[in-house]
Write a protein that holds these residues in place. Structure first.
Motif, PDB file in Angstrom:
ATOM      1  N   GLN A 150       7.603  -8.145   4.796  1.00  0.00           N
ATOM      2  CA  GLN A 150       6.504  -7.338   4.810  1.00  0.00           C
ATOM      3  C   GLN A 150       5.395  -7.974   5.730  1.00  0.00           C
ATOM      4  O   GLN A 150       4.796  -9.146   5.181  1.00  0.00           O
ATOM      5  CB  GLN A 150       5.961  -6.749   3.500  1.00  0.00           C
ATOM      6  N   LEU A 173       5.600  -8.467  -2.913  1.00  0.00           N
ATOM      7  CA  LEU A 173       5.398  -7.884  -1.478  1.00  0.00           C
ATOM      8  C   LEU A 173       7.081  -7.707  -1.304  1.00  0.00           C
ATOM      9  O   LEU A 173       7.963  -8.478  -1.710  1.00  0.00           O
ATOM     10  CB  LEU A 173       4.991  -8.779  -0.400  1.00  0.00           C
ATOM     11  N   GLN A 174       7.228  -6.779  -0.296  1.00  0.00           N
ATOM     12  CA  GLN A 174       8.625  -6.491   0.109  1.00  0.00           C
ATOM     13  C   GLN A 174       8.902  -7.675   1.075  1.00  0.00           C
ATOM     14  O   GLN A 174       8.277  -8.333   1.824  1.00  0.00           O
ATOM     15  CB  GLN A 174       8.672  -5.087   0.723  1.00  0.00           C
ATOM     16  N   GLN A 222      -4.948   1.046   0.140  1.00  0.00           N
ATOM     17  CA  GLN A 222      -4.419   1.901  -0.925  1.00  0.00           C
ATOM     18  C   GLN A 222      -3.285   1.538  -1.855  1.00  0.00           C
ATOM     19  O   GLN A 222      -3.201   1.935  -3.005  1.00  0.00           O
ATOM     20  CB  GLN A 222      -3.721   3.296   0.046  1.00  0.00           C
ATOM     21  N   ASP A 223      -2.326   0.535  -1.374  1.00  0.00           N
ATOM     22  CA  ASP A 223      -1.384  -0.026  -2.079  1.00  0.00           C
ATOM     23  C   ASP A 223      -2.028  -0.786  -3.114  1.00  0.00           C
ATOM     24  O   ASP A 223      -1.185  -1.171  -4.047  1.00  0.00           O
ATOM     25  CB  ASP A 223      -0.435  -0.905  -1.451  1.00  0.00           C
ATOM     26  N   GLN A 257      -4.072  -2.074  -9.239  1.00  0.00           N
ATOM     27  CA  GLN A 257      -3.566  -3.109  -9.476  1.00  0.00           C
ATOM     28  C   GLN A 257      -4.477  -4.117 -10.104  1.00  0.00           C
ATOM     29  O   GLN A 257      -5.657  -4.165 -10.307  1.00  0.00           O
ATOM     30  CB  GLN A 257      -3.005  -3.827  -8.158  1.00  0.00           C
ATOM     31  N   ILE A 272      -0.420  -5.139   4.084  1.00  0.00           N
ATOM     32  CA  ILE A 272      -0.422  -4.497   2.918  1.00  0.00           C
ATOM     33  C   ILE A 272      -1.638  -3.527   3.217  1.00  0.00           C
ATOM     34  O   ILE A 272      -2.847  -3.819   3.653  1.00  0.00           O
ATOM     35  CB  ILE A 272      -0.733  -5.453   1.757  1.00  0.00           C
ATOM     36  N   SER A 273      -1.545  -2.202   2.866  1.00  0.00           N
ATOM     37  CA  SER A 273      -2.559  -1.369   2.947  1.00  0.00           C
ATOM     38  C   SER A 273      -3.449  -1.398   1.788  1.00  0.00           C
ATOM     39  O   SER A 273      -2.976  -1.568   0.521  1.00  0.00           O
ATOM     40  CB  SER A 273      -1.934   0.111   3.010  1.00  0.00           C
TER      41      SER A 273
END
Length: 297
Positions: A178, A174-175, A184-185, A189, A181-182
Protein backbone atom coordinates in the motif's frame (compact mmCIF):
# COMPACT_ATOMS: atom_id res chain seq x y z
CA UNK A 1 65.33 21.40 38.96
CA UNK A 2 63.60 22.55 35.81
CA UNK A 3 60.33 21.42 34.26
CA UNK A 4 62.13 19.51 31.49
CA UNK A 5 63.93 17.50 34.19
CA UNK A 6 60.62 16.77 35.94
CA UNK A 7 59.12 15.51 32.64
CA UNK A 8 61.99 13.06 32.20
CA UNK A 9 61.82 11.82 35.79
CA UNK A 10 58.06 11.31 35.55
CA UNK A 11 58.38 9.42 32.26
CA UNK A 12 61.09 7.16 33.66
CA UNK A 13 59.13 6.51 36.83
CA UNK A 14 56.16 5.43 34.71
CA UNK A 15 58.04 3.35 32.13
CA UNK A 16 61.31 2.22 33.73
CA UNK A 17 62.97 2.26 30.31
CA UNK A 18 64.88 4.97 28.46
CA UNK A 19 63.57 4.03 25.01
CA UNK A 20 59.93 3.89 26.11
CA UNK A 21 60.28 7.18 28.01
CA UNK A 22 61.80 8.79 24.91
CA UNK A 23 58.84 7.62 22.78
CA UNK A 24 56.43 8.93 25.40
CA UNK A 25 58.13 12.34 25.43
CA UNK A 26 58.75 12.28 21.66
CA UNK A 27 62.42 12.98 22.24
CA UNK A 28 65.66 11.25 21.15
CA UNK A 29 67.01 8.76 23.69
CA UNK A 30 70.24 10.75 23.90
CA UNK A 31 68.35 13.87 24.97
CA UNK A 32 66.45 11.96 27.66
CA UNK A 33 69.76 10.61 28.99
CA UNK A 34 71.27 14.11 28.97
CA UNK A 35 68.34 15.61 30.88
CA UNK A 36 68.50 12.82 33.44
CA UNK A 37 72.23 13.45 34.01
CA UNK A 38 71.54 17.19 34.36
CA UNK A 39 68.83 16.54 36.97
CA UNK A 40 71.04 14.16 38.99
CA UNK A 41 73.99 16.56 38.80
CA UNK A 42 71.84 19.46 40.00
CA UNK A 43 70.25 17.42 42.80
CA UNK A 44 73.50 15.78 43.88
CA UNK A 45 72.19 12.21 44.05
CA UNK A 46 71.20 9.35 41.73
CA UNK A 47 67.61 8.97 40.66
CA UNK A 48 67.77 5.69 38.73
CA UNK A 49 70.05 2.65 38.66
CA UNK A 50 70.30 0.20 35.77
CA UNK A 51 69.16 -3.29 36.86
CA UNK A 52 68.98 -6.04 34.23
CA UNK A 53 68.26 -3.66 31.36
CA UNK A 54 65.70 -1.56 33.20
CA UNK A 55 65.99 1.63 35.21
CA UNK A 56 65.09 1.10 38.84
CA UNK A 57 64.13 4.20 40.80
CA UNK A 58 66.14 5.04 43.90
CA UNK A 59 64.47 5.85 47.24
CA UNK A 60 65.19 9.54 46.53
CA UNK A 61 63.33 9.36 43.18
CA UNK A 62 60.36 7.65 44.83
CA UNK A 63 60.30 10.36 47.48
CA UNK A 64 60.15 12.99 44.75
CA UNK A 65 57.34 11.14 42.96
CA UNK A 66 54.57 12.52 45.22
CA UNK A 67 55.63 16.12 44.70
CA UNK A 68 56.06 15.57 40.96
CA UNK A 69 52.44 14.40 40.85
CA UNK A 70 51.44 17.67 42.53
CA UNK A 71 53.28 19.60 39.82
CA UNK A 72 51.31 17.82 37.08
CA UNK A 73 48.05 18.47 38.91
CA UNK A 74 48.94 22.16 39.07
CA UNK A 75 49.55 22.18 35.31
CA UNK A 76 46.06 20.88 34.47
CA UNK A 77 44.33 24.31 34.78
CA UNK A 78 46.98 25.77 32.47
CA UNK A 79 46.32 23.06 29.89
CA UNK A 80 42.54 23.60 30.11
CA UNK A 81 42.99 27.35 29.69
CA UNK A 82 45.24 26.82 26.67
CA UNK A 83 42.61 24.52 25.14
CA UNK A 84 39.84 27.07 25.71
CA UNK A 85 41.98 29.83 24.19
CA UNK A 86 42.51 27.67 21.11
CA UNK A 87 38.75 27.18 20.82
CA UNK A 88 38.26 30.91 21.20
CA UNK A 89 40.57 31.49 18.25
CA UNK A 90 38.54 28.93 16.25
CA UNK A 91 34.99 29.33 17.63
CA UNK A 92 32.67 26.35 17.19
CA UNK A 93 29.82 26.29 14.72
CA UNK A 94 26.77 26.54 16.96
CA UNK A 95 23.98 24.50 15.40
CA UNK A 96 20.54 23.95 16.87
CA UNK A 97 17.79 21.79 15.40
CA UNK A 98 14.39 20.43 16.31
CA UNK A 99 14.58 16.91 17.82
CA UNK A 100 13.87 14.91 14.61
CA UNK A 101 16.59 16.79 12.74
CA UNK A 102 19.10 16.76 15.61
CA UNK A 103 18.75 12.98 15.86
CA UNK A 104 18.29 11.87 12.25
CA UNK A 105 19.78 14.42 9.85
CA UNK A 106 22.39 16.55 11.60
CA UNK A 107 24.74 13.84 12.97
CA UNK A 108 25.48 12.49 9.48
CA UNK A 109 25.77 16.00 8.02
CA UNK A 110 28.22 17.15 10.71
CA UNK A 111 30.28 13.98 10.24
CA UNK A 112 30.58 14.80 6.52
CA UNK A 113 31.51 18.40 7.36
CA UNK A 114 34.26 17.11 9.63
CA UNK A 115 35.82 15.27 6.68
CA UNK A 116 35.87 18.44 4.61
CA UNK A 117 36.78 20.84 7.42
CA UNK A 118 38.51 18.73 10.10
CA UNK A 119 39.51 21.79 12.15
CA UNK A 120 36.00 23.27 12.38
CA UNK A 121 34.62 22.52 15.88
CA UNK A 122 30.83 22.10 16.19
CA UNK A 123 28.26 22.31 18.96
CA UNK A 124 24.90 20.63 18.34
CA UNK A 125 21.80 21.30 20.44
CA UNK A 126 18.16 20.23 20.18
CA UNK A 127 15.19 22.51 20.88
CA UNK A 128 11.71 23.33 19.54
CA UNK A 129 11.42 26.02 16.87
CA UNK A 130 10.45 28.81 19.28
CA UNK A 131 13.64 28.23 21.29
CA UNK A 132 15.70 28.06 18.09
CA UNK A 133 14.44 31.53 17.11
CA UNK A 134 15.27 32.88 20.57
CA UNK A 135 18.76 31.37 20.42
CA UNK A 136 19.43 32.94 17.01
CA UNK A 137 18.18 36.35 18.14
CA UNK A 138 20.43 36.24 21.20
CA UNK A 139 23.39 35.23 18.95
CA UNK A 140 23.75 32.01 20.93
CA UNK A 141 23.52 29.93 17.74
CA UNK A 142 24.73 30.36 14.15
CA UNK A 143 22.31 28.05 12.37
CA UNK A 144 18.90 26.61 13.16
CA UNK A 145 17.17 23.70 11.42
CA UNK A 146 13.41 23.35 11.64
CA UNK A 147 10.42 21.87 9.85
CA UNK A 148 8.49 25.12 10.35
CA UNK A 149 8.89 28.67 9.07
CA UNK A 150 8.69 30.89 12.18
CA UNK A 151 7.89 33.95 10.00
CA UNK A 152 9.98 36.26 12.17
CA UNK A 153 11.17 39.56 10.64
CA UNK A 154 14.74 39.13 11.95
CA UNK A 155 15.10 35.47 10.94
CA UNK A 156 16.07 34.50 7.42
CA UNK A 157 14.29 31.29 6.50
CA UNK A 158 15.69 29.25 3.60
CA UNK A 159 13.86 26.09 2.41
CA UNK A 160 16.32 23.24 1.81
CA UNK A 161 14.18 20.18 1.03
CA UNK A 162 10.57 19.05 0.87
CA UNK A 163 8.76 15.92 2.03
CA UNK A 164 5.37 14.61 3.20
CA UNK A 165 3.88 13.69 6.55
CA UNK A 166 3.86 9.94 7.14
CA UNK A 167 1.51 7.54 8.87
CA UNK A 168 3.12 5.09 11.29
CA UNK A 169 1.18 1.91 12.04
CA UNK A 170 1.89 -1.46 13.65
CA UNK A 171 3.30 -4.10 11.34
CA UNK A 172 0.57 -5.62 9.16
CA UNK A 173 -1.93 -2.80 9.68
CA UNK A 174 -1.48 -1.54 6.09
CA UNK A 175 -2.22 -3.70 3.07
CA UNK A 176 0.88 -5.21 1.39
CA UNK A 177 2.49 -2.72 -1.01
CA UNK A 178 0.00 0.00 0.00
CA UNK A 179 1.48 3.32 -1.12
CA UNK A 180 -0.91 5.84 0.47
CA UNK A 181 -3.47 6.09 3.26
CA UNK A 182 -6.57 8.27 3.03
CA UNK A 183 -7.49 10.41 6.02
CA UNK A 184 -10.95 8.84 5.87
CA UNK A 185 -9.37 5.46 6.57
CA UNK A 186 -8.28 6.83 9.96
CA UNK A 187 -11.85 7.39 11.15
CA UNK A 188 -12.45 5.75 14.50
CA UNK A 189 -8.85 4.53 14.82
CA UNK A 190 -6.81 4.70 18.02
CA UNK A 191 -4.12 7.34 17.50
CA UNK A 192 -1.31 9.01 19.42
CA UNK A 193 -1.61 12.80 19.68
CA UNK A 194 0.92 15.59 20.06
CA UNK A 195 1.02 17.78 23.16
CA UNK A 196 2.11 21.41 23.02
CA UNK A 197 2.55 23.91 20.21
CA UNK A 198 3.24 22.49 16.77
CA UNK A 199 2.33 24.64 13.74
CA UNK A 200 1.17 21.57 11.80
CA UNK A 201 -0.93 20.07 14.57
CA UNK A 202 -4.01 22.37 14.65
CA UNK A 203 -4.83 22.04 10.93
CA UNK A 204 -4.15 18.31 10.90
CA UNK A 205 -6.06 17.65 14.10
CA UNK A 206 -9.04 19.65 12.82
CA UNK A 207 -9.15 17.39 9.77
CA UNK A 208 -8.94 14.27 11.96
CA UNK A 209 -11.63 15.48 14.35
CA UNK A 210 -13.93 16.19 11.38
CA UNK A 211 -13.91 12.48 10.50
CA UNK A 212 -16.93 10.39 11.50
CA UNK A 213 -16.30 8.74 13.81
CA UNK A 214 -13.34 10.82 14.96
CA UNK A 215 -10.12 9.00 15.86
CA UNK A 216 -9.69 8.10 19.52
CA UNK A 217 -6.68 9.87 21.06
CA UNK A 218 -6.04 8.60 24.57
CA UNK A 219 -2.32 9.41 24.74
CA UNK A 220 -0.55 12.66 23.87
CA UNK A 221 3.23 13.09 23.88
CA UNK A 222 5.67 15.95 23.38
CA UNK A 223 7.65 15.01 20.25
CA UNK A 224 7.29 13.04 17.04
CA UNK A 225 9.99 10.65 18.26
CA UNK A 226 7.85 9.85 21.28
CA UNK A 227 4.87 9.31 18.97
CA UNK A 228 6.90 6.75 17.04
CA UNK A 229 7.88 5.02 20.28
CA UNK A 230 4.21 4.83 21.32
CA UNK A 231 3.29 3.22 17.99
CA UNK A 232 6.09 0.70 18.51
CA UNK A 233 4.59 0.01 21.96
CA UNK A 234 1.20 -0.76 20.36
CA UNK A 235 -0.60 2.43 21.47
CA UNK A 236 -2.12 3.09 18.04
CA UNK A 237 -1.35 5.04 14.88
CA UNK A 238 0.56 8.31 14.52
CA UNK A 239 1.22 10.93 11.86
CA UNK A 240 4.83 12.15 11.97
CA UNK A 241 7.39 14.06 9.92
CA UNK A 242 9.37 12.08 7.32
CA UNK A 243 12.64 12.28 9.26
CA UNK A 244 11.06 10.66 12.32
CA UNK A 245 9.61 8.02 10.02
CA UNK A 246 13.07 7.13 8.67
CA UNK A 247 14.02 3.59 9.61
CA UNK A 248 10.56 2.82 11.00
CA UNK A 249 10.17 -0.14 8.66
CA UNK A 250 13.39 -1.71 9.92
CA UNK A 251 11.99 -1.43 13.46
CA UNK A 252 8.86 -3.34 12.39
CA UNK A 253 6.39 -0.53 11.61
CA UNK A 254 4.25 0.09 8.53
CA UNK A 255 4.89 3.49 6.93
CA UNK A 256 3.15 5.41 4.13
CA UNK A 257 2.26 9.03 3.27
CA UNK A 258 -1.21 10.49 3.59
CA UNK A 259 -3.53 11.08 0.64
CA UNK A 260 -4.07 13.86 -0.18
CA UNK A 261 -0.44 14.53 0.72
CA UNK A 262 0.37 16.91 3.56
CA UNK A 263 3.64 18.63 2.51
CA UNK A 264 6.37 19.58 4.96
CA UNK A 265 9.62 21.48 4.35
CA UNK A 266 13.04 21.58 5.94
CA UNK A 267 14.16 25.14 6.70
CA UNK A 268 17.52 26.66 7.55
CA UNK A 269 17.14 29.55 9.99
CA UNK A 270 19.78 32.26 10.42
CA UNK A 271 19.90 35.73 11.96
CA UNK A 272 19.06 38.10 9.13
CA UNK A 273 21.52 40.84 10.11
CA UNK A 274 24.73 38.78 10.31
CA UNK A 275 26.98 37.28 7.64
CA UNK A 276 26.94 33.54 7.08
CA UNK A 277 30.39 31.96 7.69
CA UNK A 278 31.88 29.84 4.92
CA UNK A 279 31.74 26.74 7.14
CA UNK A 280 27.99 27.22 7.64
CA UNK A 281 27.50 27.57 3.88
CA UNK A 282 29.39 24.32 3.39
CA UNK A 283 27.29 22.63 6.05
CA UNK A 284 24.05 23.86 4.45
CA UNK A 285 25.06 22.30 1.13
CA UNK A 286 25.76 19.01 2.92
CA UNK A 287 22.47 19.13 4.85
CA UNK A 288 20.50 19.79 1.65
CA UNK A 289 22.14 16.84 -0.10
CA UNK A 290 21.60 14.53 2.87
CA UNK A 291 18.00 15.61 3.39
CA UNK A 292 17.06 15.12 -0.25
CA UNK A 293 18.60 11.66 -0.22
CA UNK A 294 16.76 10.71 3.00
CA UNK A 295 13.41 12.01 1.76
CA UNK A 296 13.81 10.30 -1.60
CA UNK A 297 14.30 6.97 0.14
Amino acid sequence: MRLRHIEVIQALLQTGHLGTAAEWLQLPVTEVEERLREAESELGFMLFASVRGRLQSTPEARALQVEIAHVYQALEPVQRLASSLKQYLAPPLRIIGTPPLAQQLLPQSIALLRRRLPDAPCRLLSSPTCDIVRSLLLRESDLGLSLHDPEHPDIHCQPLAHGKLQLLAPHGWLQPKQKYISLQDLAGQAMVGLEGHDPLSPALENKLQALRPAPSIQTRVQTHQMMRSMVEAGEGLAIVDPFTALGARTSGLDVCPLSPAVPISLYALTYRHSATPTAIQTLLAIITEQAEAMLAS
